[in-house]
Design a protein around this motif. Sequence first.
Motif, PDB file in Angstrom:
ATOM      1  N   ASP A  40      40.691  66.215  29.429  1.00 15.84           N
ATOM      2  CA  ASP A  40      39.575  66.984  29.879  1.00 15.84           C
ATOM      3  C   ASP A  40      39.589  66.509  31.430  1.00 15.84           C
ATOM      4  O   ASP A  40      38.753  67.439  31.851  1.00 15.84           O
ATOM      5  N   LEU A  41      38.855  65.479  31.529  1.00 13.65           N
ATOM      6  CA  LEU A  41      38.429  64.713  32.960  1.00 13.65           C
ATOM      7  C   LEU A  41      39.466  64.550  33.667  1.00 13.65           C
ATOM      8  O   LEU A  41      40.665  63.847  33.056  1.00 13.65           O
ATOM      9  N   PRO A  42      39.539  64.092  34.408  1.00  8.84           N
ATOM     10  CA  PRO A  42      39.572  64.442  36.005  1.00  8.84           C
ATOM     11  C   PRO A  42      40.280  62.315  36.015  1.00  8.84           C
ATOM     12  O   PRO A  42      39.154  61.550  35.600  1.00  8.84           O
ATOM     13  N   ALA A  43      41.347  62.257  36.273  1.00  9.50           N
ATOM     14  CA  ALA A  43      41.537  60.501  36.231  1.00  9.50           C
ATOM     15  C   ALA A  43      40.701  59.447  36.829  1.00  9.50           C
ATOM     16  O   ALA A  43      39.424  58.994  36.604  1.00  9.50           O
ATOM     17  N   ALA A  44      39.970  60.225  38.281  1.00  5.16           N
ATOM     18  CA  ALA A  44      39.304  59.671  39.105  1.00  5.16           C
ATOM     19  C   ALA A  44      38.269  59.550  38.606  1.00  5.16           C
ATOM     20  O   ALA A  44      37.017  58.515  39.064  1.00  5.16           O
ATOM     21  N   GLN A  45      37.678  60.634  38.331  1.00  5.37           N
ATOM     22  CA  GLN A  45      36.126  60.466  37.779  1.00  5.37           C
ATOM     23  C   GLN A  45      35.883  59.992  36.318  1.00  5.37           C
ATOM     24  O   GLN A  45      34.894  59.653  36.005  1.00  5.37           O
ATOM     25  N   SER A  46      37.309  59.768  35.534  1.00  4.08           N
ATOM     26  CA  SER A  46      37.208  58.965  34.518  1.00  4.08           C
ATOM     27  C   SER A  46      36.806  57.383  35.015  1.00  4.08           C
ATOM     28  O   SER A  46      35.955  56.443  35.221  1.00  4.08           O
ATOM     29  N   ALA A  47      37.798  57.289  36.207  1.00  2.00           N
ATOM     30  CA  ALA A  47      37.702  55.330  36.548  1.00  2.00           C
ATOM     31  C   ALA A  47      36.170  55.279  37.223  1.00  2.00           C
ATOM     32  O   ALA A  47      35.911  54.501  36.779  1.00  2.00           O
ATOM     33  N   PHE A  48      36.028  56.384  37.806  1.00  2.00           N
ATOM     34  CA  PHE A  48      34.366  55.677  38.678  1.00  2.00           C
ATOM     35  C   PHE A  48      33.454  55.636  37.752  1.00  2.00           C
ATOM     36  O   PHE A  48      32.839  54.906  37.651  1.00  2.00           O
ATOM     37  N   LEU A  49      33.208  56.602  36.711  1.00  2.00           N
ATOM     38  CA  LEU A  49      32.167  56.353  35.579  1.00  2.00           C
ATOM     39  C   LEU A  49      32.692  55.693  35.260  1.00  2.00           C
ATOM     40  O   LEU A  49      31.009  54.863  34.485  1.00  2.00           O
ATOM     41  N   ARG A  50      32.935  54.622  34.364  1.00  2.00           N
ATOM     42  CA  ARG A  50      33.066  53.682  33.861  1.00  2.00           C
ATOM     43  C   ARG A  50      32.643  52.345  34.825  1.00  2.00           C
ATOM     44  O   ARG A  50      32.431  51.690  34.124  1.00  2.00           O
ATOM     45  N   PHE A  51      34.287  52.164  35.835  1.00  5.37           N
ATOM     46  CA  PHE A  51      33.036  51.048  36.790  1.00  5.37           C
ATOM     47  C   PHE A  51      31.874  51.627  36.942  1.00  5.37           C
ATOM     48  O   PHE A  51      31.064  50.475  37.746  1.00  5.37           O
ATOM     49  N   ALA A  52      30.881  52.779  37.263  1.00  8.26           N
ATOM     50  CA  ALA A  52      29.532  52.671  37.237  1.00  8.26           C
ATOM     51  C   ALA A  52      28.714  52.457  36.431  1.00  8.26           C
ATOM     52  O   ALA A  52      27.575  51.372  36.596  1.00  8.26           O
ATOM     53  N   PHE A  53      29.531  52.970  35.424  1.00  9.60           N
ATOM     54  CA  PHE A  53      28.583  51.554  34.409  1.00  9.60           C
ATOM     55  C   PHE A  53      28.969  50.503  33.992  1.00  9.60           C
ATOM     56  O   PHE A  53      27.634  49.561  33.854  1.00  9.60           O
ATOM     57  N   GLY A  54      30.023  50.010  34.967  1.00  2.00           N
ATOM     58  CA  GLY A  54      30.021  48.728  34.409  1.00  2.00           C
ATOM     59  C   GLY A  54      29.058  47.529  35.797  1.00  2.00           C
ATOM     60  O   GLY A  54      29.150  46.975  35.278  1.00  2.00           O
ATOM     61  N   VAL A  55      28.877  48.244  36.823  1.00  2.00           N
ATOM     62  CA  VAL A  55      27.656  48.194  37.317  1.00  2.00           C
ATOM     63  C   VAL A  55      26.032  47.948  37.180  1.00  2.00           C
ATOM     64  O   VAL A  55      25.488  46.938  37.521  1.00  2.00           O
ATOM     65  N   VAL A  56      25.973  49.398  36.154  1.00  2.00           N
ATOM     66  CA  VAL A  56      24.645  49.378  35.544  1.00  2.00           C
ATOM     67  C   VAL A  56      24.831  47.531  34.957  1.00  2.00           C
ATOM     68  O   VAL A  56      23.700  46.894  34.937  1.00  2.00           O
ATOM     69  N   ILE A  57      25.470  47.572  34.335  1.00  2.00           N
ATOM     70  CA  ILE A  57      25.673  46.090  32.791  1.00  2.00           C
ATOM     71  C   ILE A  57      25.644  44.661  34.096  1.00  2.00           C
ATOM     72  O   ILE A  57      24.794  44.211  33.515  1.00  2.00           O
ATOM     73  N   LEU A  58      25.913  44.919  34.976  1.00  2.00           N
ATOM     74  CA  LEU A  58      25.794  43.972  35.802  1.00  2.00           C
ATOM     75  C   LEU A  58      25.228  43.697  36.867  1.00  2.00           C
ATOM     76  O   LEU A  58      25.387  42.710  37.666  1.00  2.00           O
ATOM     77  N   LEU A  59      24.461  44.295  36.383  1.00  2.00           N
ATOM     78  CA  LEU A  59      23.077  44.355  37.726  1.00  2.00           C
ATOM     79  C   LEU A  59      22.504  43.452  37.989  1.00  2.00           C
ATOM     80  O   LEU A  59      22.411  43.032  38.484  1.00  2.00           O
ATOM     81  N   PRO A  60      22.068  42.771  37.051  1.00  2.00           N
ATOM     82  CA  PRO A  60      21.181  41.018  37.046  1.00  2.00           C
ATOM     83  C   PRO A  60      22.409  40.516  37.913  1.00  2.00           C
ATOM     84  O   PRO A  60      21.826  39.280  38.657  1.00  2.00           O
ATOM     85  N   THR A  61      23.109  40.136  37.880  1.00  2.00           N
ATOM     86  CA  THR A  61      24.533  38.937  37.998  1.00  2.00           C
ATOM     87  C   THR A  61      24.836  39.860  39.482  1.00  2.00           C
ATOM     88  O   THR A  61      24.735  39.143  40.535  1.00  2.00           O
ATOM     89  N   LEU A  62      24.421  41.127  40.014  1.00  2.00           N
ATOM     90  CA  LEU A  62      25.157  41.471  41.178  1.00  2.00           C
ATOM     91  C   LEU A  62      23.959  41.096  42.278  1.00  2.00           C
ATOM     92  O   LEU A  62      23.838  40.638  42.770  1.00  2.00           O
ATOM     93  N   ALA A  63      22.074  41.172  41.658  1.00  2.00           N
ATOM     94  CA  ALA A  63      21.054  41.607  42.359  1.00  2.00           C
ATOM     95  C   ALA A  63      21.304  39.226  42.526  1.00  2.00           C
ATOM     96  O   ALA A  63      21.118  39.143  44.212  1.00  2.00           O
ATOM     97  N   GLY A  64      21.462  38.798  41.844  1.00  2.00           N
ATOM     98  CA  GLY A  64      21.925  36.931  41.832  1.00  2.00           C
ATOM     99  C   GLY A  64      22.928  36.354  42.774  1.00  2.00           C
ATOM    100  O   GLY A  64      22.536  35.881  43.929  1.00  2.00           O
ATOM    101  N   VAL A  65      23.718  37.324  42.769  1.00  2.00           N
ATOM    102  CA  VAL A  65      24.934  37.027  44.167  1.00  2.00           C
ATOM    103  C   VAL A  65      24.741  37.813  45.615  1.00  2.00           C
ATOM    104  O   VAL A  65      24.430  36.846  45.628  1.00  2.00           O
TER     105      VAL A  65
END
Length: 305
Positions: A40-65
């Motif tokens: 139902d969702l294009p592959a690129a859109q599904s992949a983007f949303l998955r990784f965008a959620f991943g960035v949210v999860i890793l925001l504390p780590t990214l900020a520290g990095v």
Amino acid sequence: MTETPAPITQNRPLEGVLWMLAAGLTFVAVNGTVRWLGTDLPAAQSAFLRFAFGVVILLPTLAGVLRAGVPRGAWPLVAGRGAIHTVAVICWFYAMARLPVAEVTAIGFLNPVCVTLGAVVFFGEKLAFRRIVAVLVALLGALIVLRPGLREIEPGHLAQLLAAICFGGSYLFAKRLSQMVGAATVVALMSLSVTLGLLPFALAAWVPVTPTQLAALAVVAGAATVGHYCMTRAFIAAPMAVTQPVTFLQLIWASLLGVLAFAEPVDLYVLLGGGVMIAAISYITWRETVLRGRAVTPPPDAPRV
């Protein structure tokens, strides 16, 4: 506190295998969720949303990095991994939504083969004759599952073939990065770079998203983030030639998932090929554990850390 890279001793094969087993289980959970989402969702859109959620999860780590800084020599590796991983995940999402779980997993077995050979070429890891035979036997098992030449090759098969090769290249970048920064940093920078790489492709094919789809992709992001962290820890603990063959076990788990969750028929070739792979992996893991155990036994006067 600034994160420091873990030491690259590469002399703990059992630890590496256990980390890779944990990664494999989480990736199978990812496979099942994406398979359930369908086309139902294009592959690129599904992949983007998955990784965008991943960035949210890793925001504390990214900020520290970002506050602590990254070695200058790491940025080209981060960019290279981001580019090749972007291609890999688009192809993978496309294939996973269209092929049985076991087939996607089986074609993905080109990934550890590429990684093992790439580690020999680029990192100088040794590939003994017995290990070569074991890898070839495992690959034969994958061919038994796929049965090339006996059925039609669909676009999904070609997409997963390209994905497997690109994932292999991505893991080689991850191996080099793990020698410069910590495991959490490797995962965080990958999530950020791939999200940015996927953004233009997702916008070009964007369609409305339901709350259920968003929730499912959030689950995918969480499980995949854990899986990539476990995989990076496996790279640090032991050489790739030891840890990568363990990923063949995912075929068995994927086959069970396909039968139980999606009513995909039991394929005797899948069972036969999986048995061949398990035999090869069991031998190579046992052999490496024995050899590495002998190699790392310290002399009586060795200092204690």
